[in-house]
Motif scaffolding. Structure first.
Motif, PDB file in Angstrom:
ATOM      1  N   ALA A 109       0.840  -1.201   0.000  1.00 17.03           N
ATOM      2  CA  ALA A 109       0.000   0.000   0.000  1.00 17.03           C
ATOM      3  C   ALA A 109       0.877   1.253   0.000  1.00 17.03           C
ATOM      4  O   ALA A 109       0.608   2.219  -0.729  1.00 17.03           O
ATOM      5  CB  ALA A 109      -0.937  -0.002   1.206  1.00 17.03           C
ATOM      6  N   THR A 113       0.982   3.904  -3.110  1.00 12.06           N
ATOM      7  CA  THR A 113       0.675   5.306  -2.869  1.00 12.06           C
ATOM      8  C   THR A 113       1.809   6.198  -3.363  1.00 12.06           C
ATOM      9  O   THR A 113       1.569   7.244  -3.966  1.00 12.06           O
ATOM     10  CB  THR A 113       0.417   5.554  -1.363  1.00 12.06           C
ATOM     11  OG1 THR A 113      -0.644   4.695  -0.944  1.00 12.06           O
ATOM     12  CG2 THR A 113       0.030   6.990  -1.097  1.00 12.06           C
ATOM     13  N   SER A 118      -4.289   5.979  -5.840  1.00 15.21           N
ATOM     14  CA  SER A 118      -5.141   6.452  -4.752  1.00 15.21           C
ATOM     15  C   SER A 118      -5.753   5.256  -4.024  1.00 15.21           C
ATOM     16  O   SER A 118      -5.701   4.120  -4.495  1.00 15.21           O
ATOM     17  CB  SER A 118      -6.267   7.328  -5.307  1.00 15.21           C
ATOM     18  OG  SER A 118      -7.152   6.538  -6.086  1.00 15.21           O
ATOM     19  N   PHE A 119      -6.368   5.546  -2.900  1.00 14.54           N
ATOM     20  CA  PHE A 119      -7.058   4.509  -2.148  1.00 14.54           C
ATOM     21  C   PHE A 119      -8.178   3.908  -3.001  1.00 14.54           C
ATOM     22  O   PHE A 119      -8.406   2.708  -2.979  1.00 14.54           O
ATOM     23  CB  PHE A 119      -7.613   5.085  -0.841  1.00 14.54           C
ATOM     24  CG  PHE A 119      -8.300   4.069   0.007  1.00 14.54           C
ATOM     25  CD1 PHE A 119      -7.571   3.111   0.698  1.00 14.54           C
ATOM     26  CD2 PHE A 119      -9.688   4.044   0.105  1.00 14.54           C
ATOM     27  CE1 PHE A 119      -8.219   2.156   1.467  1.00 14.54           C
ATOM     28  CE2 PHE A 119     -10.333   3.103   0.871  1.00 14.54           C
ATOM     29  CZ  PHE A 119      -9.598   2.159   1.562  1.00 14.54           C
ATOM     30  N   GLU A 120      -8.843   4.752  -3.781  1.00 22.79           N
ATOM     31  CA  GLU A 120      -9.916   4.275  -4.659  1.00 22.79           C
ATOM     32  C   GLU A 120      -9.360   3.306  -5.706  1.00 22.79           C
ATOM     33  O   GLU A 120     -10.002   2.315  -6.049  1.00 22.79           O
ATOM     34  CB  GLU A 120     -10.637   5.444  -5.340  1.00 22.79           C
ATOM     35  CG  GLU A 120     -11.485   6.278  -4.401  1.00 22.79           C
ATOM     36  CD  GLU A 120     -10.653   7.229  -3.524  1.00 22.79           C
ATOM     37  OE1 GLU A 120      -9.519   7.598  -3.915  1.00 22.79           O
ATOM     38  OE2 GLU A 120     -11.141   7.581  -2.432  1.00 22.79           O
ATOM     39  N   ASP A 121      -8.159   3.598  -6.233  1.00 17.65           N
ATOM     40  CA  ASP A 121      -7.524   2.682  -7.184  1.00 17.65           C
ATOM     41  C   ASP A 121      -7.262   1.321  -6.529  1.00 17.65           C
ATOM     42  O   ASP A 121      -7.478   0.275  -7.134  1.00 17.65           O
ATOM     43  CB  ASP A 121      -6.186   3.245  -7.687  1.00 17.65           C
ATOM     44  CG  ASP A 121      -6.338   4.467  -8.565  1.00 17.65           C
ATOM     45  OD1 ASP A 121      -7.387   4.589  -9.231  1.00 17.65           O
ATOM     46  OD2 ASP A 121      -5.409   5.297  -8.586  1.00 17.65           O
ATOM     47  N   LEU A 122      -6.781   1.364  -5.306  1.00 17.14           N
ATOM     48  CA  LEU A 122      -6.460   0.125  -4.601  1.00 17.14           C
ATOM     49  C   LEU A 122      -7.709  -0.682  -4.253  1.00 17.14           C
ATOM     50  O   LEU A 122      -7.660  -1.910  -4.189  1.00 17.14           O
ATOM     51  CB  LEU A 122      -5.666   0.434  -3.330  1.00 17.14           C
ATOM     52  CG  LEU A 122      -4.276   1.023  -3.545  1.00 17.14           C
ATOM     53  CD1 LEU A 122      -3.686   1.463  -2.220  1.00 17.14           C
ATOM     54  CD2 LEU A 122      -3.372   0.048  -4.248  1.00 17.14           C
ATOM     55  N   GLU A 123      -8.820  -0.003  -4.017  1.00 18.85           N
ATOM     56  CA  GLU A 123     -10.060  -0.667  -3.619  1.00 18.85           C
ATOM     57  C   GLU A 123     -10.911  -1.113  -4.799  1.00 18.85           C
ATOM     58  O   GLU A 123     -11.929  -1.770  -4.612  1.00 18.85           O
ATOM     59  CB  GLU A 123     -10.888   0.272  -2.725  1.00 18.85           C
ATOM     60  CG  GLU A 123     -10.333   0.406  -1.320  1.00 18.85           C
ATOM     61  CD  GLU A 123     -10.449  -0.907  -0.546  1.00 18.85           C
ATOM     62  OE1 GLU A 123     -11.534  -1.505  -0.513  1.00 18.85           O
ATOM     63  OE2 GLU A 123      -9.427  -1.324   0.020  1.00 18.85           O
ATOM     64  N   ARG A 124     -10.530  -0.764  -6.016  1.00 18.81           N
ATOM     65  CA  ARG A 124     -11.301  -1.132  -7.198  1.00 18.81           C
ATOM     66  C   ARG A 124     -11.370  -2.657  -7.291  1.00 18.81           C
ATOM     67  O   ARG A 124     -10.370  -3.350  -7.146  1.00 18.81           O
ATOM     68  CB  ARG A 124     -10.627  -0.562  -8.445  1.00 18.81           C
ATOM     69  CG  ARG A 124     -11.490  -0.687  -9.693  1.00 18.81           C
ATOM     70  CD  ARG A 124     -10.878   0.004 -10.908  1.00 18.81           C
ATOM     71  NE  ARG A 124     -10.530   1.395 -10.597  1.00 18.81           N
ATOM     72  CZ  ARG A 124      -9.346   1.940 -10.877  1.00 18.81           C
ATOM     73  NH1 ARG A 124      -8.409   1.224 -11.465  1.00 18.81           N
ATOM     74  NH2 ARG A 124      -9.112   3.195 -10.579  1.00 18.81           N
ATOM     75  N   PRO A 125     -12.584  -3.209  -7.543  1.00 15.48           N
ATOM     76  CA  PRO A 125     -12.709  -4.669  -7.627  1.00 15.48           C
ATOM     77  C   PRO A 125     -11.950  -5.234  -8.820  1.00 15.48           C
ATOM     78  O   PRO A 125     -11.705  -4.532  -9.801  1.00 15.48           O
ATOM     79  CB  PRO A 125     -14.219  -4.907  -7.784  1.00 15.48           C
ATOM     80  CG  PRO A 125     -14.848  -3.584  -7.988  1.00 15.48           C
ATOM     81  CD  PRO A 125     -13.842  -2.511  -7.723  1.00 15.48           C
TER      82      PRO A 125
END
Length: 135
Positions: A109, A113, A118-125
Protein backbone atom coordinates in the motif's frame (compact mmCIF):
# COMPACT_ATOMS: atom_id res chain seq x y z
CA UNK A 1 12.77 -36.91 -12.82
CA UNK A 2 12.38 -34.92 -9.60
CA UNK A 3 9.33 -34.05 -7.58
CA UNK A 4 6.93 -31.47 -9.01
CA UNK A 5 7.01 -27.84 -7.92
CA UNK A 6 5.49 -27.36 -4.49
CA UNK A 7 1.96 -26.00 -4.56
CA UNK A 8 0.22 -24.08 -1.78
CA UNK A 9 -1.64 -27.29 -0.89
CA UNK A 10 1.63 -29.21 -0.47
CA UNK A 11 3.13 -26.37 1.56
CA UNK A 12 0.05 -26.38 3.81
CA UNK A 13 0.29 -30.15 4.20
CA UNK A 14 3.99 -29.82 5.01
CA UNK A 15 3.48 -27.29 7.80
CA UNK A 16 0.50 -29.21 9.20
CA UNK A 17 2.70 -32.29 9.55
CA UNK A 18 5.23 -30.21 11.47
CA UNK A 19 2.50 -28.68 13.66
CA UNK A 20 1.53 -32.14 14.84
CA UNK A 21 4.98 -33.70 15.04
CA UNK A 22 5.83 -35.50 18.27
CA UNK A 23 9.04 -37.27 19.16
CA UNK A 24 12.36 -37.18 17.40
CA UNK A 25 12.44 -34.80 14.42
CA UNK A 26 15.03 -35.23 11.70
CA UNK A 27 14.97 -34.19 8.06
CA UNK A 28 15.05 -37.84 6.94
CA UNK A 29 12.05 -38.78 9.11
CA UNK A 30 10.13 -35.66 8.11
CA UNK A 31 10.82 -35.98 4.38
CA UNK A 32 9.84 -39.66 4.44
CA UNK A 33 6.57 -38.83 6.23
CA UNK A 34 5.85 -36.07 3.74
CA UNK A 35 6.63 -38.37 0.81
CA UNK A 36 4.05 -40.86 2.07
CA UNK A 37 1.44 -38.09 2.42
CA UNK A 38 2.01 -36.26 -0.89
CA UNK A 39 3.40 -39.04 -3.06
CA UNK A 40 6.65 -37.25 -3.95
CA UNK A 41 10.02 -37.07 -2.23
CA UNK A 42 11.29 -33.51 -1.78
CA UNK A 43 14.76 -32.48 -0.65
CA UNK A 44 15.70 -30.51 2.42
CA UNK A 45 16.92 -27.71 0.15
CA UNK A 46 13.55 -27.58 -1.65
CA UNK A 47 11.74 -27.37 1.68
CA UNK A 48 13.97 -24.60 3.03
CA UNK A 49 13.14 -22.39 0.03
CA UNK A 50 9.72 -21.81 1.57
CA UNK A 51 9.62 -19.47 4.56
CA UNK A 52 6.45 -21.04 5.95
CA UNK A 53 8.04 -24.48 6.03
CA UNK A 54 11.33 -23.20 7.45
CA UNK A 55 9.48 -21.34 10.21
CA UNK A 56 7.30 -24.37 11.02
CA UNK A 57 10.42 -26.59 11.05
CA UNK A 58 12.28 -24.29 13.45
CA UNK A 59 9.37 -24.19 15.87
CA UNK A 60 8.72 -27.94 15.67
CA UNK A 61 12.40 -28.65 16.29
CA UNK A 62 12.42 -26.37 19.34
CA UNK A 63 9.20 -27.92 20.64
CA UNK A 64 10.62 -31.44 20.24
CA UNK A 65 13.81 -30.47 22.10
CA UNK A 66 11.88 -29.16 25.09
CA UNK A 67 9.17 -31.84 25.29
CA UNK A 68 8.90 -34.11 28.29
CA UNK A 69 9.21 -37.66 26.99
CA UNK A 70 9.49 -39.37 30.39
CA UNK A 71 6.09 -38.36 31.73
CA UNK A 72 4.00 -40.76 33.84
CA UNK A 73 0.60 -39.34 32.83
CA UNK A 74 -2.34 -41.44 31.70
CA UNK A 75 -2.50 -42.07 27.94
CA UNK A 76 -5.73 -40.05 27.67
CA UNK A 77 -4.21 -36.99 29.34
CA UNK A 78 -1.03 -37.33 27.31
CA UNK A 79 -3.11 -37.50 24.10
CA UNK A 80 -5.15 -34.43 25.07
CA UNK A 81 -2.00 -32.50 25.96
CA UNK A 82 -0.39 -33.50 22.65
CA UNK A 83 -3.46 -32.40 20.70
CA UNK A 84 -3.67 -29.15 22.67
CA UNK A 85 0.01 -28.44 22.04
CA UNK A 86 -0.46 -29.20 18.32
CA UNK A 87 -3.35 -26.72 18.11
CA UNK A 88 -1.41 -24.07 20.04
CA UNK A 89 1.53 -24.49 17.65
CA UNK A 90 -0.79 -24.16 14.65
CA UNK A 91 -2.30 -20.97 16.08
CA UNK A 92 1.18 -19.53 16.69
CA UNK A 93 2.30 -20.42 13.17
CA UNK A 94 -0.82 -18.95 11.59
CA UNK A 95 -0.41 -15.79 13.68
CA UNK A 96 3.18 -15.41 12.46
CA UNK A 97 2.10 -15.98 8.85
CA UNK A 98 -0.76 -13.48 9.22
CA UNK A 99 1.58 -10.86 10.66
CA UNK A 100 3.97 -11.32 7.72
CA UNK A 101 1.07 -10.90 5.28
CA UNK A 102 -0.11 -7.76 7.09
CA UNK A 103 3.40 -6.31 6.89
CA UNK A 104 3.48 -7.15 3.18
CA UNK A 105 0.10 -5.44 2.65
CA UNK A 106 1.30 -2.27 4.38
CA UNK A 107 4.47 -2.29 2.27
CA UNK A 108 2.49 -2.73 -0.95
CA UNK A 109 0.00 0.00 0.00
CA UNK A 110 2.86 2.38 0.83
CA UNK A 111 4.66 1.67 -2.45
CA UNK A 112 1.45 1.96 -4.47
CA UNK A 113 0.67 5.31 -2.87
CA UNK A 114 4.19 6.55 -3.62
CA UNK A 115 3.59 5.62 -7.27
CA UNK A 116 0.48 7.81 -7.38
CA UNK A 117 -2.23 5.22 -6.84
CA UNK A 118 -5.14 6.45 -4.75
CA UNK A 119 -7.06 4.51 -2.15
CA UNK A 120 -9.92 4.27 -4.66
CA UNK A 121 -7.52 2.68 -7.18
CA UNK A 122 -6.46 0.12 -4.60
CA UNK A 123 -10.06 -0.67 -3.62
CA UNK A 124 -11.30 -1.13 -7.20
CA UNK A 125 -12.71 -4.67 -7.63
CA UNK A 126 -10.92 -7.16 -9.79
CA UNK A 127 -12.23 -7.48 -13.35
CA UNK A 128 -14.69 -10.27 -13.97
CA UNK A 129 -13.11 -13.08 -15.97
CA UNK A 130 -15.48 -15.59 -17.47
CA UNK A 131 -14.15 -19.12 -17.03
CA UNK A 132 -14.96 -22.16 -19.11
CA UNK A 133 -17.70 -24.40 -17.86
CA UNK A 134 -15.87 -27.62 -16.95
CA UNK A 135 -18.97 -29.73 -16.38
Amino acid sequence: MGAPKMTDAIINQSVNILDGWAGKLTWDLYLETLAVDVGHRYTKAAMLRHDRIKDAWDHAKERCRSSDEGSSKSPEIALMETRNKELEERVQRLTRENNRLLEQFVRWAHNATRRGMSFEDLERPLPYVKTKDLS
